[in-house]
Design an enzyme around this catalytic site. Structure first.
Site, PDB file in Angstrom:
ATOM      1  N   LEU A   1     -31.667 -86.820  21.174  1.00 35.49           N
ATOM      2  CA  LEU A   1     -31.996 -86.212  19.582  1.00 35.49           C
ATOM      3  C   LEU A   1     -31.164 -85.156  19.330  1.00 35.49           C
ATOM      4  O   LEU A   1     -30.825 -84.705  18.402  1.00 35.49           O
ATOM      5  CB  LEU A   1     -33.475 -85.673  20.028  1.00 35.49           C
ATOM      6  CG  LEU A   1     -34.229 -85.108  18.269  1.00 35.49           C
ATOM      7  CD1 LEU A   1     -33.829 -86.335  17.517  1.00 35.49           C
ATOM      8  CD2 LEU A   1     -35.381 -84.567  18.558  1.00 35.49           C
ATOM      9  N   LYS A   2     -30.799 -84.243  20.282  1.00 33.31           N
ATOM     10  CA  LYS A   2     -29.900 -82.960  19.913  1.00 33.31           C
ATOM     11  C   LYS A   2     -28.675 -83.432  19.656  1.00 33.31           C
ATOM     12  O   LYS A   2     -28.135 -82.891  18.658  1.00 33.31           O
ATOM     13  CB  LYS A   2     -29.912 -81.949  21.389  1.00 33.31           C
ATOM     14  CG  LYS A   2     -28.610 -81.069  21.361  1.00 33.31           C
ATOM     15  CD  LYS A   2     -28.552 -80.560  22.836  1.00 33.31           C
ATOM     16  CE  LYS A   2     -27.142 -79.707  22.793  1.00 33.31           C
ATOM     17  NZ  LYS A   2     -27.440 -78.366  21.948  1.00 33.31           N
TER      18      LYS A   2
ATOM     19  N   GLY B   1     -23.662 -59.479  24.572  1.00 35.24           N
ATOM     20  CA  GLY B   1     -23.281 -60.066  25.875  1.00 35.24           C
ATOM     21  C   GLY B   1     -22.285 -61.379  25.827  1.00 35.24           C
ATOM     22  O   GLY B   1     -21.101 -61.176  25.973  1.00 35.24           O
TER      23      GLY B   1
ATOM     24  N   GLU C   1     -18.978 -63.580  29.165  1.00 31.50           N
ATOM     25  CA  GLU C   1     -19.737 -64.514  29.882  1.00 31.50           C
ATOM     26  C   GLU C   1     -19.071 -65.923  29.753  1.00 31.50           C
ATOM     27  O   GLU C   1     -20.080 -66.761  30.023  1.00 31.50           O
ATOM     28  CB  GLU C   1     -21.077 -64.442  29.536  1.00 31.50           C
ATOM     29  CG  GLU C   1     -21.699 -62.901  29.593  1.00 31.50           C
ATOM     30  CD  GLU C   1     -23.177 -62.901  29.300  1.00 31.50           C
ATOM     31  OE1 GLU C   1     -23.949 -64.100  29.048  1.00 31.50           O
ATOM     32  OE2 GLU C   1     -23.723 -61.933  28.901  1.00 31.50           O
TER      33      GLU C   1
ATOM     34  N   ASP D   1     -31.006 -57.537  30.968  1.00 33.06           N
ATOM     35  CA  ASP D   1     -31.538 -58.224  29.903  1.00 33.06           C
ATOM     36  C   ASP D   1     -33.117 -58.810  30.482  1.00 33.06           C
ATOM     37  O   ASP D   1     -33.187 -59.412  31.403  1.00 33.06           O
ATOM     38  CB  ASP D   1     -30.969 -59.544  29.337  1.00 33.06           C
ATOM     39  CG  ASP D   1     -29.654 -59.128  28.713  1.00 33.06           C
ATOM     40  OD1 ASP D   1     -29.458 -58.232  28.069  1.00 33.06           O
ATOM     41  OD2 ASP D   1     -28.657 -59.946  28.524  1.00 33.06           O
TER      42      ASP D   1
ATOM     43  N   CYS E   1     -35.754 -60.168  22.867  1.00 30.97           N
ATOM     44  CA  CYS E   1     -35.502 -60.821  21.541  1.00 30.97           C
ATOM     45  C   CYS E   1     -36.691 -61.693  21.119  1.00 30.97           C
ATOM     46  O   CYS E   1     -37.282 -62.354  22.026  1.00 30.97           O
ATOM     47  CB  CYS E   1     -34.018 -61.789  21.513  1.00 30.97           C
ATOM     48  SG  CYS E   1     -34.080 -62.833  22.706  1.00 30.97           S
TER      49      CYS E   1
ATOM     50  N   GLU F   1     -34.134 -57.825  18.845  1.00 24.24           N
ATOM     51  CA  GLU F   1     -34.300 -58.840  17.434  1.00 24.24           C
ATOM     52  C   GLU F   1     -34.743 -57.720  16.488  1.00 24.24           C
ATOM     53  O   GLU F   1     -35.814 -57.251  16.530  1.00 24.24           O
ATOM     54  CB  GLU F   1     -34.697 -60.033  17.785  1.00 24.24           C
ATOM     55  CG  GLU F   1     -34.960 -61.008  16.466  1.00 24.24           C
ATOM     56  CD  GLU F   1     -36.059 -60.477  15.691  1.00 24.24           C
ATOM     57  OE1 GLU F   1     -36.000 -60.790  14.307  1.00 24.24           O
ATOM     58  OE2 GLU F   1     -37.177 -60.058  16.117  1.00 24.24           O
TER      59      GLU F   1
ATOM     60  N   HIS G   1     -29.212 -66.516  15.101  1.00 24.02           N
ATOM     61  CA  HIS G   1     -29.948 -67.980  15.306  1.00 24.02           C
ATOM     62  C   HIS G   1     -29.717 -68.829  14.072  1.00 24.02           C
ATOM     63  O   HIS G   1     -30.302 -69.883  13.793  1.00 24.02           O
ATOM     64  CB  HIS G   1     -31.534 -67.851  15.840  1.00 24.02           C
ATOM     65  CG  HIS G   1     -31.654 -67.312  17.140  1.00 24.02           C
ATOM     66  ND1 HIS G   1     -31.510 -65.970  17.642  1.00 24.02           N
ATOM     67  CD2 HIS G   1     -31.597 -68.109  18.307  1.00 24.02           C
ATOM     68  CE1 HIS G   1     -31.814 -65.907  18.728  1.00 24.02           C
ATOM     69  NE2 HIS G   1     -31.936 -67.192  19.208  1.00 24.02           N
TER      70      HIS G   1
ATOM     71  N   CYS H   1     -28.647 -61.018  19.153  1.00 30.23           N
ATOM     72  CA  CYS H   1     -28.979 -61.732  20.832  1.00 30.23           C
ATOM     73  C   CYS H   1     -27.458 -62.055  20.963  1.00 30.23           C
ATOM     74  O   CYS H   1     -26.340 -61.580  20.147  1.00 30.23           O
ATOM     75  CB  CYS H   1     -29.889 -62.904  20.562  1.00 30.23           C
ATOM     76  SG  CYS H   1     -30.437 -63.394  22.122  1.00 30.23           S
TER      77      CYS H   1
END
Length: 773
Positions: free
Chosen positions: A25-26, A446, A498, A613, A657, A679, A708, A740
């Site tokens: 689905l993603k 980050g 990262e 975090d 967040c 957030e 987001h 975030c």
């Protein structure tokens, strides 16, 4: 113990993972967003996933399958569409194209902000917050719910549509932008109930015998007015003549004072959680006089964790419940949305540990086994019970779960180990002298974008197509690019980006003993964002440094401070599947000690700023107030145990967040971090005011860039948020950062957004310094 047959018990589930194998689905949804998949193809993919799920559930032996729980993005957003609660700013888009308008509400557009997002109770699933006001007009739109019901009926299944209940929907909502913050959405209940009545009538006409109304908000502490609202909703919907039978479902905790309200309501059934803290529902139900003449769906299989069920214990609970209800059916404790699909595909897992695991498909089999044992007697499931007892004994006696050295170290911890050597007032002076940052220092949280090239490099390393040296060269090249960009953009405190990390929890779990990482254990976090929570199977320790090399390399490229980046102990637990064989506090202390070693090594390598975090601190808060002091005591101690060993001039940051922070303001203070970033963009800097009102004394970075959403905020928009933040937080304590991490965003939007963020900080800084032109 042998039990004999009773009335036939049905097996069912409240909901099921949506993504399908390999996150099908993603990929379809994101393909649609990119223009590579048509709307028709997306809908067909979704329909195919529903068909496959229903067939698997029916073939496994479920008597009822849920419908309506499937979502392209979020089931609460689906509810907003069902009741017509579309924000004015999105209404034109929804009317022009319902699918694109739906995604615009979820993700925003370049012109229009999305709905706010926050955590679904104490899980790591995020829902889109309904925006309501005194002028909200509800209109029924049952098209999705009816269509999916008809699909299931046409395929020969017995469906049970699942709806977010009206009381929970309103309790999850917030006042719309521009509406007085004192507005209470629950006051709209009388407007909403007729809309639910219309939807129920539509579902009845389409063939629904039962409809499930999810009311998990009732497991929280509720006022008399809220309980009266729940009673009124059940009474009015129960009085309808043109409706299906109603099953009111709750989960995640005990119902408490809401249980008698629902037990007396004119509905045909209740679905209750009987796992973990919610096991108290058993005694509460007996005290309330049971549910004579009603259906009870008993959630005795843990729907939120991955360990096998104790079948004998669950049968004992079910046997007790038989005397308390008109009929007893068997289910998981909540929707199986919160666990991965299938444990049998994890072929790299130690076979001994594999015996202890149950994902959605295995939990479905457990439910069916329990229903058969309850209906036909335990002799009919004797083989399953024997195998289950052996598997449970294997886990309890395994050396994989216990490390004496780890346990001895944890037992030796003292209160002094969790306290900084100097109070904040002294530390802040030392840190400012060491770091020499300007007012309104800029930084990021980050992570930087995880490009396709990075994901390919990790896959090539796993497959042996490249060696370790080649992979590390690729990571170093990415770090150089990230550091160079940040310097050119004008950021004050940098990060290494990262690039080596697959996930903020999984990366560390793969480097700590006692953790188990999965290959296919995907769980939906929000929308198309899926994570693979690692599994905490044994005692935790750190064999060697995990982040020092990459942080030190980034610092060697710049004179500006580079933050060391770690995931905190509470989040390591919250975003993992935790042990259920010892208290969480014990596990948290073990993780904290492992991370403490990493903090010490970062500081020894010259790292002056270390961020630990804890985005999950709020989401793991017990749903009922009585359990919160104990949780917050061990959670904040675990954070301090991780961070308290550093020098006074080493600055400790933390990040949180998408949560309701008002409930944990004292706990945020108790963390004793020097800087906290949170957030704030979608919630319009609300948290800055909350912190100021609570007298929070330390430095704060409320986000000015909503990561987001694909929107690129202008410098003016970021500056406006920053000025709003300054109304609550003085400039010497205010940082400027995104909401975030940036790993899910693309480089073009990140570059522009961060340049706008830095420009906004410089503009406001110039005004404060008196140097503005």
């Amino acid at each position: 113990m042998t039990t004999h047959a009773t009335a036939a018990a049905r097996a069912t589930v409240y909901g099921y993972p949506r993504q399908g194998p390999d996150r099908k689905l993603k990929k379809a949804v994101e393909g649609y967003w990119k223009g590579r998949v048509t709307a028709e193809a997306l809908r067909e993919t979704a329909a195919g996933l529903r068909r496959t799920t229903w067939r698997q559930l029916a073939d496994a032996g479920l008597h009822e399958v849920p419908t309506g729980d499937f979502s392209m993005y979020d089931h609460v957003l689906d509810t907003s569409v069902m009741v017509g609660a579309v924000p004015d700013r999105h209404r034109a888009a929804v009317e022009a194209d319902p699918l694109d308008g739906y995604f615009a509400m979820a993700r925003g557009t370049r012109e229009v902000a999305p709905l706010e997002m926050t955590k679904w109770f104490d899980t790591n699933y995020h829902y889109l917050v309904p925006e309501l006001g005194p002028d909200t007009v509800f209109r029924a739109d049952s098209a999705k719910q009816v269509a999916e019901l008809r699909e299931a009926v046409a395929l020969g299944h017995t469906p049970r549509p699942v709806l977010v209940g009206p009381v929970t929907y309103l309790l999850l909502a917030k006042p719309a932008p521009g509406v007085d913050g004192s507005f209470v959405p629950l006051t709209l209940l009388d407007r909403l109930i007729p809309v639910y009545a219309e939807v129920l009538a539509d579902l009845r006409a389409a063939g629904a015998e039962w409809v499930q109304l999810d009311e998990p908000a009732l497991v929280q502490d509720r006022t008399a007015a809220e309980l009266n609202a729940a009673a009124r909703a059940c009474r009015e919907l129960g009085a309808l003549t043109d409706r299906p039978k109603l099953l009111v479902a709750s989960y995640f905790d005990r119902l408490g004072e809401a249980l008698p309200v629902l037990a007396k309501a004119p509905v045909e059934g209740l679905a209750l959680d009987f796992t973990g803290p919610a096991s108290a529902n058993l005694d509460d139900l007996a005290a309330a006089g049971g549910l004579p003449g009603k259906r009870l769906v008993a959630g005795v299989v843990d729907g939120r964790n991955v360990w096998i069920n104790d079948l004998s214990a669950s049968l004992s609970t079910l046997g007790t419940l038989l005397g308390l209800a008109g009929r007893v059916d068997v289910a998981a404790s909540c929707s199986l949305l919160h666990v991965p699909l299938d444990a049998t595909v994890e072929r790299e897992v130690d076979p001994q540990i594999a015996r202890w695991l149950a994902f959605a498909r295995q939990k479905t089999a457990e439910i069916v086994t329990l229903a058969r044992g309850l209906s036909d007697g335990t002799d009919t499931i004797a083989a399953q019970l024997a195998a289950n007892r052996a598997d449970l004994a294997s886990r309890a006696g395994s050396a994989l779960t216990r490390d004496p050295a780890v346990r001895a170290r944890a037992q030796a911890v003292t209160g002094a180990d969790a306290r900084r050597s100097r109070p904040y007032a002294e530390r802040v002076a030392a840190q400012r002298d060491r770091l020499r940052l300007p007012q309104l220092p800029t930084t990021t949280i980050g992570s930087f974008p995880q490009t396709a090239e990075l994901r390919t490099a990790r896959a090539d390393l796993r497959a042996g197509r490249i060696g370790t040296a080649g992979y590390e060269e690729r990571i170093e090249a990415e770090i150089r690019e990230v550091v160079s960009f940040q310097e050119k953009a004008g950021l004050d405190v940098l990060v290494h980006g990262e690039p080596e990390r697959n996930d903020m929890v999984q990366y560390f779990a793969e480097r700590l003993t006692g953790y188990l990482a999965t290959r296919h254990g995907w769980v939906q976090s929000y929308g198309t964002r899926y994570v693979r929570p690692p599994i905490l199977a044994g005692d935790i320790s750190r064999p060697e440094p995990m982040t020092v090399r990459w942080t030190a390399y980034a610092q060697s490229l710049t004179d500006r401070p580079v933050k060391g980046m770690l995931t905190g102990p509470v989040t390591m637990l919250a975003w993992s599947f935790v042990r259920d064989d010892q208290p969480l506090a014990e596990t948290a202390r073990q993780v904290a000690l492992a991370l403490r070693d990493e903090v010490a090594d970062l500081e020894a390598a010259g790292t002056s700023v270390i961020q630990v975090d804890e985005p999950a601190l709020r989401e793991t808060l017990p749903l009922r107030a009585a359990g919160r002091p104990g949780y917050l005591a061990w959670a904040t101690e675990a954070f301090r145990l991780t961070t308290a060993g550093v020098r006074p001039d080493t600055q400790i940051h933390t990040h949180m967040c998408y949560a309701e922070f008002g409930d944990i303001l004292q706990a945020i203070d108790d963390l004793d971090a020097d800087v906290i970033s949170l957030e704030a963009a979608r919630s319009h800097m609300q948290v800055a005011g909350e912190l100021a009102e609570a007298g929070y004394p330390r430095e704060v970075g409320p986000g000015v860039y909503d990561i987001h959403s694909p929107r690129v905020p202008s410098a003016e928009e970021a500056a406006a948020l920053l000025r709003r933040g300054l109304e609550a937080i003085p400039p010497e304590r205010l940082w400027v950062n995104p909401d975030c991490g940036l790993k899910t965003r693309g480089w073009p939007e990140v570059r522009t957004s961060l340049k706008h963020m830095v420009a906004a900080a410089r503009e406001v800084r110039a005004v404060l310094d008196g140097t503005a032109s």
